[in-house]
Design a protein around this motif. Structure first.
Motif, PDB file in Angstrom:
ATOM      1  N   PHE A 106      -6.461 -21.853 -11.012  1.00  0.00           N
ATOM      2  CA  PHE A 106      -5.654 -21.265 -12.078  1.00  0.00           C
ATOM      3  C   PHE A 106      -5.472 -19.760 -11.875  1.00  0.00           C
ATOM      4  CE2 PHE A 106      -7.932 -24.917 -13.861  1.00  0.00           C
ATOM      5  CZ  PHE A 106      -6.876 -25.672 -14.344  1.00  0.00           C
ATOM      6  N   ARG A 137      -9.435 -26.262 -17.244  1.00  0.00           N
ATOM      7  CA  ARG A 137      -9.819 -24.883 -16.907  1.00  0.00           C
ATOM      8  C   ARG A 137     -11.136 -24.496 -17.581  1.00  0.00           C
ATOM      9  NH1 ARG A 137      -5.783 -20.199 -18.722  1.00  0.00           N
ATOM     10  NH2 ARG A 137      -6.708 -20.734 -20.724  1.00  0.00           N
ATOM     11  N   LYS A 162      -1.060 -20.494  -7.459  1.00  0.00           N
ATOM     12  CA  LYS A 162      -1.997 -20.901  -8.525  1.00  0.00           C
ATOM     13  C   LYS A 162      -1.218 -21.524  -9.685  1.00  0.00           C
ATOM     14  CE  LYS A 162      -5.733 -18.787  -6.718  1.00  0.00           C
ATOM     15  NZ  LYS A 162      -6.988 -19.451  -6.362  1.00  0.00           N
ATOM     16  N   ILE A 163      -1.932 -22.220 -10.535  1.00  0.00           N
ATOM     17  CA  ILE A 163      -1.317 -22.846 -11.713  1.00  0.00           C
ATOM     18  C   ILE A 163      -1.352 -21.871 -12.882  1.00  0.00           C
ATOM     19  CG2 ILE A 163      -1.534 -24.716 -13.415  1.00  0.00           C
ATOM     20  CD1 ILE A 163      -0.551 -25.701 -10.728  1.00  0.00           C
ATOM     21  N   LYS A 164      -0.167 -21.508 -13.363  1.00  0.00           N
ATOM     22  CA  LYS A 164      -0.068 -20.617 -14.528  1.00  0.00           C
ATOM     23  C   LYS A 164       0.041 -21.487 -15.773  1.00  0.00           C
ATOM     24  CE  LYS A 164       2.728 -17.349 -11.804  1.00  0.00           C
ATOM     25  NZ  LYS A 164       2.990 -18.242 -10.646  1.00  0.00           N
ATOM     26  N   ILE A 165      -0.825 -21.239 -16.741  1.00  0.00           N
ATOM     27  CA  ILE A 165      -0.764 -21.994 -17.997  1.00  0.00           C
ATOM     28  C   ILE A 165       0.003 -21.157 -19.018  1.00  0.00           C
ATOM     29  CG2 ILE A 165      -2.105 -23.025 -19.881  1.00  0.00           C
ATOM     30  CD1 ILE A 165      -4.351 -23.552 -17.937  1.00  0.00           C
ATOM     31  N   LEU A 214      -4.518 -29.034 -19.592  1.00  0.00           N
ATOM     32  CA  LEU A 214      -4.796 -28.058 -18.521  1.00  0.00           C
ATOM     33  C   LEU A 214      -5.850 -27.046 -18.968  1.00  0.00           C
ATOM     34  CD1 LEU A 214      -1.165 -27.357 -17.204  1.00  0.00           C
ATOM     35  CD2 LEU A 214      -2.939 -28.723 -16.089  1.00  0.00           C
TER      36      LEU A 214
END
Length: 321
Positions: A114, A95, A120-123, A91
């Protein structure tokens, strides 16, 4: 009009730009800058993305939160081979390329997938458990009689060389040359961040150096033999270092068995062992210099893996009645 043409050009750029084409140009840049180690670690991440059935002809526009959720589920379904840290690394790679394409005005950041906001996609980087050896376990390795197994004997020397120099990374250990020895100190540039470091040669370390010195032909020779047959190109040295590291780790498993140590030992455990034994004994500012961390926060986070005294005392206070 000219303005309309410019708008068309920009919207064209933002439309259906191939993620894979951009990734290849990214790797070309890394190659030009001789970032071979990074290519080696990130190329498999790109291959992993290509294996996802819904990413056969991937564009940046396709990389939405919905797509990424599906991709994460796909990777987790292969959890026997792909761990959480590997998923996070993939990921982060996506990003990185998204940000790079955005900075180059190739894509718009309007639909950036992100972030911490809803949808949104939280890493989140999972905390790994770092296992270090105790001083007793290091002593048991030091005192083993390995005279009948040259591979194990050499491996112990490389492992202890790393430990005696504050857990020097294996890539730096193998590339160490006699030219790095300046009087009673070893001076070198760390491979990971290109920072310079100068460390004292302890008596224990000198004993290891004395063992390899008879094989020294020139000042520019490697101290250890592992890279001596490698060609001079950075790619060849990287390849030879990886092969040597695998071999050393295999021997370390045998050494652990002989020393009756139940922990899994790899070359990187030398670094964790220094952190574990230093514990709360050495001021953080000194450890920061030894590890060559830019920020003391990094040192604090690293040492938190090994300082458990407050937790142990808390348990004793509660249940030690």
């Amino acid at each position: 009009t000219q303005v309309t043409e410019i708008k068309k050009t920009i919207s064209g750029k933002h439309k259906s730009h191939s993620f894979y084409t951009f990734a290849e140009s990214y790797f070309e840049d890394l190659e030009k800058n001789k970032k071979f180690s990074r290519i080696n670690s990130e190329r498999p991440l790109l291959n992993r993305i290509k294996e996802y059935p819904k990413a056969k002809a991937l564009t940046f526009e396709d990389i939405t939160p919905v797509f990424l959720h599906g991709f994460i589920s796909h990777l987790r379904s292969n959890k026997d081979t792909i761990g959480e840290r590997s998923i996070v690394n993939t990921l982060i790679f996506i990003r990185t390329l998204y940000n790079r394409a955005s900075q180059q005005n190739i894509i718009s950041k309007e639909n950036y997938p992100f972030g911490n906001s809803d949808g949104k996609i939280k890493i989140r980087i999972p905390k790994s458990i770092k296992i270090g050896l105790t001083s007793e376990e290091i002593k048991s390795i030091e005192s083993l009689d390995l005279s009948e197994n040259l591979g194990q004997h050499h491996t112990r020397n490389v492992f202890l060389f790393s430990f005696y120099l504050a857990g020097m990374r294996v890539a730096d250990v193998l590339k160490m040359k006699w030219a790095n020895i300046q009087g009673e100190r070893i001076q070198y540039t760390m491979n990971k961040n290109q920072k310079n470091l100068s460390l004292k040669i302890h008596d224990k370390l000198q004993e290891i150096l004395n063992e390899y010195e008879p094989h020294k032909v020139a000042h520019t020779d490697y101290i250890f033999p592992d890279l001596k047959k490698a060609a001079k190109t950075p790619k060849d040295i990287l390849r030879a270092s990886k092969i040597a590291n695998k071999r050393l780790n295999r021997y370390l498993g045998q050494i652990a068995e002989k020393a009756e140590i139940k922990k899994k030992i790899t070359m990187h455990v030398a670094r964790h062992s220094f952190g574990n034994i230093s514990g709360g004994k050495i001021p953080l500012q000194v450890l920061q210099k030894l590890y060559n961390h830019s920020n003391i926060t990094t040192t604090i986070q690293y040492q938190q893996n090994f300082i458990n005294e407050d937790l142990d005392n808390a348990l004793d206070n509660v249940i030690g009645f």
